[in-house]
Enzyme design. Structure first.
Site, short mmCIF file in Angstrom:
data_model
loop_
_atom_site.label_atom_id
_atom_site.label_comp_id
_atom_site.label_asym_id
_atom_site.label_seq_id
_atom_site.Cartn_x
_atom_site.Cartn_y
_atom_site.Cartn_z
N HIS A 38 0.82 -1.22 0.00
CA HIS A 38 0.00 0.00 0.00
C HIS A 38 0.85 1.26 0.00
O HIS A 38 0.42 2.30 -0.51
CB HIS A 38 -1.00 -0.03 1.16
CG HIS A 38 -2.07 -1.02 0.91
ND1 HIS A 38 -3.09 -0.79 0.03
CD2 HIS A 38 -2.24 -2.29 1.34
CE1 HIS A 38 -3.87 -1.86 -0.05
NE2 HIS A 38 -3.37 -2.78 0.74
N GLU B 92 -11.13 -11.22 -6.53
CA GLU B 92 -9.76 -11.24 -5.97
C GLU B 92 -9.48 -12.50 -5.17
O GLU B 92 -8.44 -12.61 -4.52
CB GLU B 92 -9.52 -9.98 -5.13
CG GLU B 92 -10.59 -9.69 -4.09
CD GLU B 92 -10.45 -8.31 -3.47
OE1 GLU B 92 -9.32 -7.78 -3.42
OE2 GLU B 92 -11.47 -7.77 -3.02
N ASP C 110 -4.44 -9.20 -4.99
CA ASP C 110 -4.89 -10.25 -4.07
C ASP C 110 -5.18 -11.56 -4.78
O ASP C 110 -4.96 -12.63 -4.22
CB ASP C 110 -6.13 -9.78 -3.28
CG ASP C 110 -5.75 -9.05 -2.00
OD1 ASP C 110 -4.60 -9.21 -1.55
OD2 ASP C 110 -6.59 -8.32 -1.46
N CYS D 119 -8.31 -3.74 -11.92
CA CYS D 119 -7.90 -2.56 -11.15
C CYS D 119 -6.66 -2.84 -10.30
O CYS D 119 -6.19 -1.99 -9.57
CB CYS D 119 -9.04 -2.06 -10.27
SG CYS D 119 -9.60 -3.28 -9.07
#
Length: 575
Positions: free
Chosen positions: A189, A431, A455, A502
């Protein structure tokens, strides 16, 4: 020269700020009777210093975030000045002949322990505040410098072991030229945030914090994965020339912002931006995003001490809608858990947090959070074209539950005569392997899919994407991952639904020709990557990309797949 994992492109020069939390070592030695007053005086001085620091932080927060958010520091100051706390600390110093830091540590820990045992959620969260205040007080008692990432005064390159999403959310980004971290990967992140904010970053260096000192002069070149400490004048000159060339290249690519991503033979691919807040929409416009392919709403919940109200969320979403001026916005409900916790929420200790209480599981269990967010999104949909997306879905049962809750909220809004888009589209993140495998059934229930490849790769390959020890096993080009992506696209198209990506694979330059050939409809990414990807798509033949995808999906190893892609990209001058 040091290298790591290039996370966000760019070249910057500047002084290092080493964000390294010094371990608090408590002095456990007994003191003499004559030193009691000295220790009590030390306590009062440290408390006063802590209070001044908090007031300054509050002042800065008020300027940046407004009066309401800054008011959380009022309670911190009240805790610090608490008479009962003061009495207990002084009493302990006098009775037990111990140092002020030992007394503070002991009393603060007792309060934390007693609060954590309570059932009341609010009081449990007070334990987090007390721990935070106690640490500040101890650091001031022991003269340990406190680095406040929200209150950096000079422009710096931040050097740290790692950054939590909540730390990142609180930073003063105007003063941060770049990041360098010991830990992290391209999909961490910190990396995603750096790309979103267009801040050059290199992560996963291993031990950069042991090699750089405060105020060392750094060249951070994340284009070629180079970190140079205290460079020569000649090196600085050379890199400034490279920086200028890179700037001109970026400027040329930005000229593509208003051009659509259409292959040479007419296949149109929608290009979206991933955002975390309103400020990110500026970058999305600058680089020519056609939509918001992923609005990560969890960042609205982070860097604060309480949940955002329905009204606060509504205003935030409405602002984004107005900025996007009719372009669609895929808004993902709060994706908290795993490595994204909230300081004011009591998360359980879990052996495997990425497989635990996170994302949609939190929203379903804490139904008020879900209801407030859905109400805010629906209200905002009267001002823009929103699509709702739920993260980490694994079953049809979850979809049925969520659709039912959505209908309940719609009925309430109708009853109260509140405007919203009654035909708002509903999608899910693919995911997990389970959602990919049952995509045939899920496609009947929703309007679209968005594949979260970060993920999906992690769960399909059983590889923790933040673990450097096994980072070589994290392969989005794995035949297993690609098979699932192709299956999801195929199943959605059978039901006349569309599929986007995405995750970080959407901006992987080497993979674009393959994704186009597999039939992907939309790619969403950090805004800074949009011009490069548009440029590649416009050079691709969809017909040839389909032949490439067919060949790739017949390969059984990552190396074979990468060889095929490299050959295709080179032959067609795509990179």
């Amino acid at each position: 020269m040091i290298s790591g994992i290039p996370a966000s492109p760019g070249i910057v020069f500047g002084k290092a700020l080493l964000f390294k939390e010094k371990k608090i070592k408590i002095n456990l030695k007994k003191i003499s009777k004559k030193n009691i007053n000295i220790e009590i005086k030390k306590f009062f001085q440290a408390r006063e210093k802590s209070k001044k620091q908090l007031k300054e932080i509050q002042h800065q927060a008020k300027k940046k975030f407004g009066k309401e958010k800054a008011s959380i520091f009022d309670s911190h100051i009240l805790i610090l000045e608490d008479e009962e706390l003061e009495k207990e600390i002084i009493s302990l110093i006098k009775k037990k002949f111990i140092t002020s830091d030992y007394a503070v540590e002991k009393i603060v820990q007792e309060q934390i322990t007693s609060l954590e045992k309570l059932q009341d959620e609010y009081l449990k969260n007070r334990a987090i505040d007390i721990r935070d205040i106690g640490n500040r007080l101890l650091k001031n008692l022991l003269n340990i410098p406190i680095i406040d990432l929200n209150n950096i005064q000079k422009k710096i390159i931040l050097i740290t072991k790692d950054l939590t999403p909540s730390q990142t959310a609180q930073m003063n980004f105007k003063k941060i030229l770049g990041f360098i971290t010991d830990l992290g990967g391209k999909t961490s992140h910190t990396s995603i945030m750096a790309r979103s904010l267009e801040i050059p970053a290199i992560v996963g260096t291993g031990n950069i914090t042991k090699k750089i000192n405060n105020n060392d002069y750094i060249i951070l070149n994340s284009i070629n994965n180079e970190i140079i400490i205290n460079p020569s004048k000649k090196q600085i000159t050379q890199f400034k020339i490279i920086q200028e060339k890179n700037f001109k290249k970026q400027k040329k690519l930005i000229s593509l912002k208003n051009i659509q991503a259409i292959t040479k033979d007419g296949k149109k691919i929608k290009i979206g931006a991933n955002i975390g807040n309103y400020a990110d929409t500026i970058g999305s416009k600058k680089y020519g995003a056609e939509c918001i392919g992923l609005y990560r709403t969890e960042f609205l919940f982070m860097g604060r001490n309480n949940f955002p109200s329905e009204e606060e969320q509504f205003l935030a979403y409405k602002k984004v809608a107005q900025k996007m001026n009719g372009k669609h916005i895929i808004i993902r409900t709060m994706d908290i858990g795993g490595d994204k916790n909230l300081s004011y929420m009591n998360f359980p200790k879990e052996e495997n947090p990425f497989l635990g209480w996170r994302a949609i599981r939190v929203s379903i269990d804490k139904i008020k959070i879900l209801h407030d967010q859905i109400k805010a999104i629906l209200r905002a949909s009267a001002f823009g074209k929103f699509k709702i997306m739920f993260p980490m879905i694994i079953s049809i049962e979850e979809i049925h539950f969520l659709k039912n809750e959505l209908q309940k909220i719609k009925k309430k809004l109708k009853k109260n005569k509140i405007n919203f888009d009654e035909k708002i589209e509903l999608g899910i993140m693919i995911e997990t392997p389970s959602s990919a495998i049952i995509s045939k059934y899920l496609a009947k229930e929703v309007d679209f899919f968005s594949i979260g490849t970060n993920d999906l790769t992690q769960y399909t390959l059983a590889v923790d994407r933040g673990n450097e020890i096994i980072s070589d096993l994290y392969q989005p080009m794995s035949p297993a991952v690609l098979y699932l992506i192709k299956k999801v696209i195929k199943e959605s198209h059978k039901k006349n639904k569309w599929t986007g990506i995405c995750g970080e694979l959407a901006s992987n330059e080497q993979a674009i020709s393959l994704l186009i050939g597999m039939g992907i409809d939309e790619l969403s990414m950090s805004s800074i990557s949009i011009p490069i990807i548009k440029n590649i798509i416009r050079k691709i033949s969809f017909k040839k990309a389909k032949i490439l995808a067919k060949k790739v999906l017949q390969k059984s190893t990552v190396s074979e797949i990468k060889t095929l892609l490299n050959k295709f990209n080179t032959e067609h001058h795509l990179l």
